[in-house]
Design a protein around this motif. Structure first.
Motif, mmCIF file in Angstrom:
data_model
loop_
_atom_site.group_PDB
_atom_site.id
_atom_site.type_symbol
_atom_site.label_atom_id
_atom_site.label_comp_id
_atom_site.label_asym_id
_atom_site.label_seq_id
_atom_site.Cartn_x
_atom_site.Cartn_y
_atom_site.Cartn_z
ATOM 1 N N VAL A 8 2.234 35.578 7.042
ATOM 2 C CA VAL A 8 2.611 34.524 7.926
ATOM 3 C C VAL A 8 3.936 33.923 7.539
ATOM 4 O O VAL A 8 5.050 34.037 8.286
ATOM 5 C CB VAL A 8 1.544 33.298 7.976
ATOM 6 N N ARG A 9 4.030 33.854 6.241
ATOM 7 C CA ARG A 9 5.210 33.352 5.619
ATOM 8 C C ARG A 9 6.284 34.219 5.914
ATOM 9 O O ARG A 9 7.475 33.849 6.267
ATOM 10 C CB ARG A 9 5.087 33.048 3.985
ATOM 11 N N TRP A 10 6.247 35.617 5.381
ATOM 12 C CA TRP A 10 7.344 36.221 5.649
ATOM 13 C C TRP A 10 7.862 36.884 6.842
ATOM 14 O O TRP A 10 8.793 36.956 7.208
ATOM 15 C CB TRP A 10 7.058 37.666 4.487
ATOM 16 N N GLY A 11 6.623 36.820 7.689
ATOM 17 C CA GLY A 11 6.754 37.426 8.895
ATOM 18 C C GLY A 11 7.508 35.933 9.687
ATOM 19 O O GLY A 11 8.472 36.509 10.500
ATOM 20 N N GLY A 12 7.120 34.695 9.429
ATOM 21 C CA GLY A 12 7.903 33.738 10.038
ATOM 22 C C GLY A 12 9.323 33.713 9.590
ATOM 23 O O GLY A 12 10.160 33.478 10.259
ATOM 24 N N ILE A 13 9.772 34.088 8.227
ATOM 25 C CA ILE A 13 11.108 33.933 7.675
ATOM 26 C C ILE A 13 11.945 35.110 8.581
ATOM 27 O O ILE A 13 13.093 34.925 9.390
ATOM 28 C CB ILE A 13 11.056 34.018 6.359
ATOM 29 N N ALA A 14 11.169 36.215 8.889
ATOM 30 C CA ALA A 14 11.907 37.322 9.406
ATOM 31 C C ALA A 14 12.124 36.912 10.743
ATOM 32 O O ALA A 14 13.158 37.455 11.391
ATOM 33 C CB ALA A 14 11.101 38.681 9.254
ATOM 34 N N LEU A 15 11.246 36.230 11.378
ATOM 35 C CA LEU A 15 11.145 36.084 12.984
ATOM 36 C C LEU A 15 12.438 34.977 13.122
ATOM 37 O O LEU A 15 13.123 35.005 14.041
ATOM 38 C CB LEU A 15 9.869 35.536 13.482
ATOM 39 N N ILE A 16 12.546 34.063 12.262
ATOM 40 C CA ILE A 16 13.511 32.890 12.627
ATOM 41 C C ILE A 16 14.807 33.479 11.970
ATOM 42 O O ILE A 16 15.780 33.352 13.153
ATOM 43 C CB ILE A 16 13.208 31.746 11.273
ATOM 44 N N ILE A 17 15.111 34.524 11.261
ATOM 45 C CA ILE A 17 16.541 35.257 10.982
ATOM 46 C C ILE A 17 16.858 36.027 12.236
ATOM 47 O O ILE A 17 17.852 35.774 12.723
ATOM 48 C CB ILE A 17 16.193 35.817 9.831
ATOM 49 N N LEU A 18 15.764 36.871 12.905
ATOM 50 C CA LEU A 18 16.240 37.491 13.971
ATOM 51 C C LEU A 18 16.544 36.646 15.150
ATOM 52 O O LEU A 18 17.435 37.150 15.897
ATOM 53 C CB LEU A 18 14.588 38.220 14.499
ATOM 54 N N LEU A 19 15.803 35.642 15.564
ATOM 55 C CA LEU A 19 16.077 34.637 16.495
ATOM 56 C C LEU A 19 17.517 33.943 16.219
ATOM 57 O O LEU A 19 18.186 33.845 17.204
ATOM 58 C CB LEU A 19 15.015 33.537 16.580
ATOM 59 N N THR A 20 17.824 33.747 15.051
ATOM 60 C CA THR A 20 19.034 33.206 14.770
ATOM 61 C C THR A 20 20.366 34.246 14.933
ATOM 62 O O THR A 20 21.280 33.700 15.861
ATOM 63 C CB THR A 20 19.296 32.756 13.330
ATOM 64 N N PHE A 21 20.081 35.396 14.836
ATOM 65 C CA PHE A 21 20.979 36.317 15.319
ATOM 66 C C PHE A 21 21.081 36.698 16.699
ATOM 67 O O PHE A 21 22.191 36.917 17.094
ATOM 68 C CB PHE A 21 20.894 37.894 14.385
ATOM 69 N N GLY A 42 18.286 18.385 11.801
ATOM 70 C CA GLY A 42 19.675 18.196 11.059
ATOM 71 C C GLY A 42 20.335 19.605 10.771
ATOM 72 O O GLY A 42 21.284 20.162 11.257
ATOM 73 N N VAL A 43 19.379 20.635 10.520
ATOM 74 C CA VAL A 43 19.521 21.955 10.120
ATOM 75 C C VAL A 43 20.054 22.794 11.418
ATOM 76 O O VAL A 43 20.925 23.644 11.344
ATOM 77 C CB VAL A 43 18.568 22.694 9.382
ATOM 78 N N LEU A 44 19.204 22.368 12.546
ATOM 79 C CA LEU A 44 19.511 23.195 13.816
ATOM 80 C C LEU A 44 20.834 22.592 14.241
ATOM 81 O O LEU A 44 21.694 23.483 14.829
ATOM 82 C CB LEU A 44 18.302 22.701 14.807
ATOM 83 N N LEU A 45 21.082 21.254 14.151
ATOM 84 C CA LEU A 45 22.480 20.824 14.660
ATOM 85 C C LEU A 45 23.543 21.362 13.946
ATOM 86 O O LEU A 45 24.673 21.867 14.680
ATOM 87 C CB LEU A 45 22.345 19.295 14.652
ATOM 88 N N LEU A 46 23.313 21.489 12.609
ATOM 89 C CA LEU A 46 24.538 22.235 11.805
ATOM 90 C C LEU A 46 24.628 23.578 12.207
ATOM 91 O O LEU A 46 25.774 24.189 12.199
ATOM 92 C CB LEU A 46 24.221 21.880 10.310
ATOM 93 N N LEU A 47 23.409 24.281 12.189
ATOM 94 C CA LEU A 47 23.467 25.644 12.752
ATOM 95 C C LEU A 47 24.267 26.012 14.116
ATOM 96 O O LEU A 47 24.746 26.997 14.155
ATOM 97 C CB LEU A 47 22.139 26.264 12.643
ATOM 98 N N SER A 48 23.835 25.165 14.849
ATOM 99 C CA SER A 48 24.349 25.268 16.254
ATOM 100 C C SER A 48 26.184 25.144 16.166
ATOM 101 O O SER A 48 26.630 25.890 17.045
ATOM 102 C CB SER A 48 23.814 24.243 17.301
ATOM 103 N N MET A 49 26.415 24.170 15.496
ATOM 104 C CA MET A 49 28.044 24.096 15.499
ATOM 105 C C MET A 49 28.538 25.202 14.668
ATOM 106 O O MET A 49 29.451 25.799 15.265
ATOM 107 C CB MET A 49 28.182 22.637 14.494
ATOM 108 N N VAL A 50 27.887 25.754 13.631
ATOM 109 C CA VAL A 50 28.533 26.708 12.924
ATOM 110 C C VAL A 50 28.507 28.124 14.034
ATOM 111 O O VAL A 50 29.477 28.737 13.851
ATOM 112 C CB VAL A 50 27.747 27.185 11.717
ATOM 113 N N ILE A 51 27.410 28.332 14.376
ATOM 114 C CA ILE A 51 27.253 29.363 15.368
ATOM 115 C C ILE A 51 28.370 29.206 16.503
ATOM 116 O O ILE A 51 29.021 30.190 17.158
ATOM 117 C CB ILE A 51 25.755 29.757 15.984
ATOM 118 N N GLY A 52 28.328 28.214 17.021
ATOM 119 C CA GLY A 52 29.204 27.801 18.133
ATOM 120 C C GLY A 52 30.584 28.371 17.795
ATOM 121 O O GLY A 52 31.272 28.944 18.272
#
Length: 295
Positions: free
Chosen positions: A169-182, A271-281
């Motif tokens: 669950v932990r490692w699969g969740g981290i991998a999924l979040i990274i994949l979705l971020t890309f 806060g993390v998602l907002l910062l990430l959205s600005m960086v990715i934008g």
């Protein structure tokens, strides 16, 4: 950088918002939807991890003592158990208390109790819980060597399976979040690319008259930041409403199910998602612009 120049970059980014209003709305909607989906998966992963931690915290060893031990021997076992590393809590149940618990559980099946004919075959026992669930197996091996201990039980196969599931669950969740971020970065950069494509002639003219790459880049970079910020705010507000609805619904129907509290979890994730959205934008704008900088 001069204030006048920075003001020019900001004004150009704002003008682009209004000049390309359709593409601006499409870009913001893409950012908001992408980060909403990313946030939903993050919430799911965080709650699965919380649930796994909750299960791990309930892992315990039941240690059954031999009959005919003296009070001093029983207390000696307790002192040694309490001194073991990673022990969180130690509780003792004597033979009479164990029988009372059995009677309470079997009150609807009196035939089983009658078969005991007033005898009490149950042993006294200690129960251990741990600060580190990984210590269970090691502690069980140590306790098995105690001469006063008849046996110990901690559901070996179930516990090992539990640890395997929580690790997945932990490692699969981290991998999924990274994949979705890309994936989100890819979607956003391609959406912003349409905006850049609509202004390719303007970029070409600016290059022709001698504008530097960074002079051209800055308005697009700021535009990407603005798009990411607005989309991120919308996604955060939607996620806040979504998680509030989910927690209220689950607490009404499945109150026993442990869930991560809304606060400060949603503040931190938002806060993390907002910062990430600005960086990715900003990154999306830079990637989209790269091709046309060669014109």
């Amino acid at each position: 950088m001069k204030i006048r120049t920075m003001r020019y970059f900001v004004s150009e980014a704002v003008k682009s918002f209004w000049r390309n209003s359709f593409m601006t709305i499409a870009s913001i909607a893409t950012v908001a939807l992408s980060f909403f989906i990313l946030g939903v998966f993050t919430i799911i992963v965080a709650n699965l991890d919380h649930f796994a931690e909750n299960l791990e915290s309930q892992v315990q060893i039941s240690i059954y003592l031999k009959d005919d031990l003296t009070t001093e021997q029983v207390m000696s076992v307790g002192r040694r158990l309490k001194a073991l590393p990673d022990v969180k809590e130690l509780s003792f149940t004597n033979k009479d208390q164990a029988m009372e618990k059995l009677k309470e559980r079997m009150k609807d099946q009196p035939g089983i109790l009658n078969a005991l004919e007033g005898k009490n075959p149950l042993p006294s026992s200690y129960e251990l819980t741990f600060t580190n669930p990984e210590a269970v197996k090691k502690t069980a091996a140590i306790v098995a060597e105690y001469p006063e201990v008849e046996s110990s039980h901690y559901g070996q196969e179930i516990i090992e399976q539990l640890f395997q599931i929580t690790a997945v669950v932990r490692w699969g969740g981290i991998a999924l979040i990274i994949l979705l971020t890309f994936a989100t970065l890819f979607i956003i950069s391609n959406t912003i690319r349409l905006t850049v494509f609509a202004r390719r002639k303007e970029i070409g003219i600016m290059k022709y008259v001698g504008a530097t790459n960074w002079f051209i880049r800055w308005p697009f970079l700021l535009e990407g930041l603005f798009l990411g910020f607005i989309g991120g705010v919308i996604a955060d507000l939607a996620l806040l409403q979504f998680y509030e609805f989910i927690t209220v619904t689950i607490h009404r129907t499945l109150a026993f199910l442990p869930m991560v509290g809304m606060y400060p979890f949603m503040y931190q994730m938002g806060g993390v998602l907002l910062l990430l959205s600005m960086v990715i934008g900003a990154i999306g704008s830079t990637i989209s612009l790269k091709r046309y900088m060669k014109v």
